[in-house]
Enzyme design. Structure first.
Site, mmCIF file in Angstrom:
data_model
loop_
_atom_site.group_PDB
_atom_site.id
_atom_site.type_symbol
_atom_site.label_atom_id
_atom_site.label_comp_id
_atom_site.label_asym_id
_atom_site.label_seq_id
_atom_site.Cartn_x
_atom_site.Cartn_y
_atom_site.Cartn_z
ATOM 1 N N VAL A 51 0.836 -1.201 0.000
ATOM 2 C CA VAL A 51 0.000 0.000 0.000
ATOM 3 C C VAL A 51 0.872 1.253 0.000
ATOM 4 O O VAL A 51 0.604 2.212 -0.733
ATOM 5 C CB VAL A 51 -0.965 -0.002 1.208
ATOM 6 C CG1 VAL A 51 -1.708 1.323 1.320
ATOM 7 C CG2 VAL A 51 -1.965 -1.149 1.079
ATOM 8 N N ARG A 80 14.437 -2.754 9.213
ATOM 9 C CA ARG A 80 14.929 -3.585 8.108
ATOM 10 C C ARG A 80 15.157 -2.754 6.848
ATOM 11 O O ARG A 80 16.039 -3.044 6.054
ATOM 12 C CB ARG A 80 13.893 -4.685 7.759
ATOM 13 C CG ARG A 80 13.700 -5.741 8.786
ATOM 14 C CD ARG A 80 12.644 -6.756 8.323
ATOM 15 N NE ARG A 80 11.290 -6.195 8.288
ATOM 16 C CZ ARG A 80 10.472 -6.141 9.338
ATOM 17 N NH1 ARG A 80 10.848 -6.630 10.492
ATOM 18 N NH2 ARG A 80 9.269 -5.623 9.237
ATOM 19 N N ARG A 84 -10.463 2.683 13.543
ATOM 20 C CA ARG A 84 -11.656 2.846 12.697
ATOM 21 C C ARG A 84 -12.959 2.956 13.469
ATOM 22 O O ARG A 84 -13.855 3.702 13.083
ATOM 23 C CB ARG A 84 -11.764 1.676 11.705
ATOM 24 C CG ARG A 84 -10.777 1.762 10.579
ATOM 25 C CD ARG A 84 -10.983 0.601 9.631
ATOM 26 N NE ARG A 84 -9.878 0.474 8.698
ATOM 27 C CZ ARG A 84 -9.445 -0.679 8.218
ATOM 28 N NH1 ARG A 84 -10.025 -1.821 8.585
ATOM 29 N NH2 ARG A 84 -8.461 -0.714 7.367
ATOM 30 N N CYS A 108 -10.378 -2.404 3.067
ATOM 31 C CA CYS A 108 -10.348 -2.355 1.596
ATOM 32 C C CYS A 108 -11.599 -2.930 0.944
ATOM 33 O O CYS A 108 -12.086 -2.408 -0.068
ATOM 34 C CB CYS A 108 -9.089 -3.051 1.078
ATOM 35 S SG CYS A 108 -8.652 -4.557 1.936
ATOM 36 N N GLN A 158 -11.702 -11.784 -2.101
ATOM 37 C CA GLN A 158 -10.608 -10.872 -1.763
ATOM 38 C C GLN A 158 -9.266 -11.380 -2.272
ATOM 39 O O GLN A 158 -8.910 -12.542 -2.073
ATOM 40 C CB GLN A 158 -10.555 -10.676 -0.244
ATOM 41 C CG GLN A 158 -11.824 -10.047 0.294
ATOM 42 C CD GLN A 158 -11.830 -9.847 1.802
ATOM 43 O OE1 GLN A 158 -12.847 -10.083 2.429
ATOM 44 N NE2 GLN A 158 -10.727 -9.414 2.376
ATOM 45 N N SER A 207 -3.289 -9.491 -2.279
ATOM 46 C CA SER A 207 -2.551 -8.271 -1.929
ATOM 47 C C SER A 207 -3.151 -7.602 -0.701
ATOM 48 O O SER A 207 -2.498 -6.740 -0.099
ATOM 49 C CB SER A 207 -2.485 -7.294 -3.104
ATOM 50 O OG SER A 207 -3.783 -7.049 -3.590
ATOM 51 N N ARG A 257 -11.131 -15.623 0.431
ATOM 52 C CA ARG A 257 -9.848 -15.259 -0.209
ATOM 53 C C ARG A 257 -9.729 -16.048 -1.508
ATOM 54 O O ARG A 257 -9.964 -17.270 -1.525
ATOM 55 C CB ARG A 257 -8.690 -15.599 0.721
ATOM 56 C CG ARG A 257 -7.349 -15.102 0.262
ATOM 57 C CD ARG A 257 -7.105 -13.636 0.489
ATOM 58 N NE ARG A 257 -7.142 -13.252 1.884
ATOM 59 C CZ ARG A 257 -7.172 -11.995 2.319
ATOM 60 N NH1 ARG A 257 -7.160 -10.993 1.463
ATOM 61 N NH2 ARG A 257 -7.210 -11.727 3.618
ATOM 62 N N HIS A 286 -10.426 -6.607 -5.163
ATOM 63 C CA HIS A 286 -11.402 -7.273 -4.294
ATOM 64 C C HIS A 286 -12.786 -7.122 -4.930
ATOM 65 O O HIS A 286 -13.184 -6.016 -5.297
ATOM 66 C CB HIS A 286 -11.464 -6.599 -2.921
ATOM 67 C CG HIS A 286 -10.277 -6.851 -2.035
ATOM 68 N ND1 HIS A 286 -9.248 -7.704 -2.340
ATOM 69 C CD2 HIS A 286 -9.996 -6.354 -0.804
ATOM 70 C CE1 HIS A 286 -8.373 -7.717 -1.339
ATOM 71 N NE2 HIS A 286 -8.791 -6.901 -0.399
HETATM 72 P P1 A2P Z 1 9.453 -3.099 6.045
HETATM 73 O O1 A2P Z 1 9.392 -3.229 4.568
HETATM 74 O O2 A2P Z 1 10.668 -2.383 6.538
HETATM 75 O O3 A2P Z 1 9.147 -4.375 6.781
HETATM 76 P P2 A2P Z 1 3.357 -5.079 3.516
HETATM 77 O O4 A2P Z 1 2.292 -5.582 4.454
HETATM 78 O O5 A2P Z 1 2.831 -4.767 2.154
HETATM 79 O O6 A2P Z 1 4.546 -5.931 3.467
HETATM 80 O O7 A2P Z 1 3.836 -3.649 4.120
HETATM 81 C C1 A2P Z 1 4.047 -3.428 5.479
HETATM 82 C C2 A2P Z 1 4.737 -2.074 5.657
HETATM 83 O O8 A2P Z 1 4.792 -1.804 7.052
HETATM 84 C C3 A2P Z 1 6.168 -2.086 5.164
HETATM 85 O O9 A2P Z 1 6.543 -0.808 4.724
HETATM 86 C C4 A2P Z 1 6.920 -2.468 6.411
HETATM 87 O O10 A2P Z 1 8.269 -2.054 6.433
HETATM 88 C C5 A2P Z 1 6.157 -1.681 7.443
HETATM 89 N N1 A2P Z 1 6.379 -2.250 8.773
HETATM 90 C C6 A2P Z 1 6.170 -3.521 9.172
HETATM 91 N N2 A2P Z 1 6.571 -3.686 10.454
HETATM 92 C C7 A2P Z 1 7.053 -2.498 10.874
HETATM 93 C C8 A2P Z 1 7.607 -2.005 12.087
HETATM 94 N N3 A2P Z 1 7.772 -2.794 13.145
HETATM 95 N N4 A2P Z 1 7.997 -0.706 12.140
HETATM 96 C C9 A2P Z 1 7.867 0.094 11.078
HETATM 97 N N5 A2P Z 1 7.338 -0.297 9.891
HETATM 98 C C10 A2P Z 1 6.928 -1.576 9.787
#
Ligand code: A2P
Length: 336
Positions: free
Chosen positions: A15, A40, A100, A129, A156, A159, A244, A251
């Site tokens: 997103v 990360r 929400r 969503c 759904q 993604s 799903r 969706h």
């Molecule tokens: P990161 O890519 O560093 O893990 P998706 O669900 O599409 O994978 O996206 C999740 C988003 O939320 C990513 O940008 C992810 O970053 C971020 N995210 C997940 N865990 C954390 C956390 N503990 N702190 C900050 N951002 C997070």
């Protein structure tokens, strides 16, 4: 519109990346842009039309000086960090389910209940969503005929579970197709690695989300509770089943909708044909593939009910990453 300093939280996710591309495509008047994610990703460089931007670790990022934060990093991160953004005077548009149902937080589907946005105290929530896609079709009908009852079955895409969902489907489908006979005759080997309770490749899971009360999943309860809040109609009866399907993006919802007074198909089609953000497809059936990368919600198969007179059966489908999430968040920011 005056320039705004914007931060995208969860910028590396499915997103978050879409939010970035929508800000670019809609020429959102961005002054400064900052990107945040987990440790990360901290230090990663992302090239944007506002220059190359280094991803910051959300945990120690100070949001002072920013105007708007678009959060899509999961509910736990929103709960922990959104309040400190608000304290710094940042308006938070939150895509998670954390706030929400908070009575002090507006839940806004742009083009359906825009008026609710004005009444915020620093946080505005972006709906679920699937609910969002359904509301684009149900909202225009509710406006004139008041919805009383709705049976909604969702289809759904993966993604909705983020990048992990899309990678999981691709991997499972690739593993399963290696033994195509087994898919028809039995004997397939389960390739799933715990993404969902059962495999999603070449399959359908008639239970999206996690079971909570009365045997319904959290996704199903969102459809019930968020519909009532968005349409400001606490008495609407919703019967939800969230499914799903092995689709990357998009969706769909098949809904049977009953109203305070009878609504015929021609009147419903006219209302949907005029609704902003909705495309009524009458010659071709809209499918999830048609919505990928598309802003509008596509509505088709509008029919009068045949069991109980006076209701409408319809199919609505939308890109869950765009109108279902990122686009609506940016539209909310534009409203303000
Ligand atoms: P990161 O890519 O560093 O893990 P998706 O669900 O599409 O994978 O996206 C999740 C988003 O939320 C990513 O940008 C992810 O970053 C971020 N995210 C997940 N865990 C954390 C956390 N503990 N702190 C900050 N951002 C997070």
């Amino acid at each position: 519109m005056a320039e705004r300093n914007v931060v995208v939280v969860g910028a590396t996710g499915a997103v978050g990346r879409t939010m970035l591309s929508i800000l670019e495509a809609r020429n959102f008047p961005v002054g400064e842009l900052r990107l945040m994610a987990s440790a990360r990703s901290a230090g990663q460089k992302v090239s944007t039309r506002w220059g190359e931007i280094e991803v910051e670790d959300l945990v120690d990022a100070n949001p002072a000086g920013m105007d708007i934060a678009l959060f899509s990093a999961g509910g736990a991160r929103s709960k922990e960090h959104a309040p400190r953004f608000v304290e710094e005077g940042v308006l938070v548009v939150d895509n998670s389910s954390a706030f929400r149902m908070d009575p002090d937080v507006p839940l806004v589907v742009a083009q359906v209940n825009d008026h609710a946005a004005a009444d915020h105290q620093g946080i505005i929530a972006n709906p679920n969503c699937t609910t969002m896609v359904l509301m684009m079709a149900a909202g225009p009908l509710h406006r004139t005929h008041r919805i009383r009852r709705m049976v909604a079955t969702t289809y759904q895409s993966v993604s909705g579970s983020g990048m992990a969902g899309m990678e999981g489907l691709a991997d499972e489908a690739a593993a399963l197709i290696k033994d195509r006979d087994a898919l028809a005759k039995g004997g397939w080997v389960d390739p799933s690695e715990g993404l969902y309770e059962r495999p999603i490749g070449f399959n359908v899971l008639p239970m999206a989300g996690t079971v909570t009360e009365h045997g319904y999943t959290d996704e199903e309860w969102k459809l019930v509770n968020e519909t009532r809040k968005i349409l400001d109609a606490p008495d609407i009866a919703v019967e939800p089943t969230c499914v799903r399907v092995p689709v990357m993006v998009g969706h769909g919802i098949a809904a049977s909708i009953f109203f305070d007074r009878p609504l015929d198909a021609a009147t419903a089609r006219a209302a949907l044909g005029d609704a902003p953000g909705v495309e009524l497809w009458e010659d071709k059936t809209p499918t999830p593939l048609d919505t990928a990368g598309v802003d509008n919600v596509l509505v088709g198969r509008v029919r009068g009910t045949i069991g109980e007179d006076g209701g409408i059966n319809l199919w609505a489908v939308g890109d869950n990453l765009r109108k279902g999430a990122a686009l609506n968040a940016v539209q909310i920011a534009e409203l303000l």
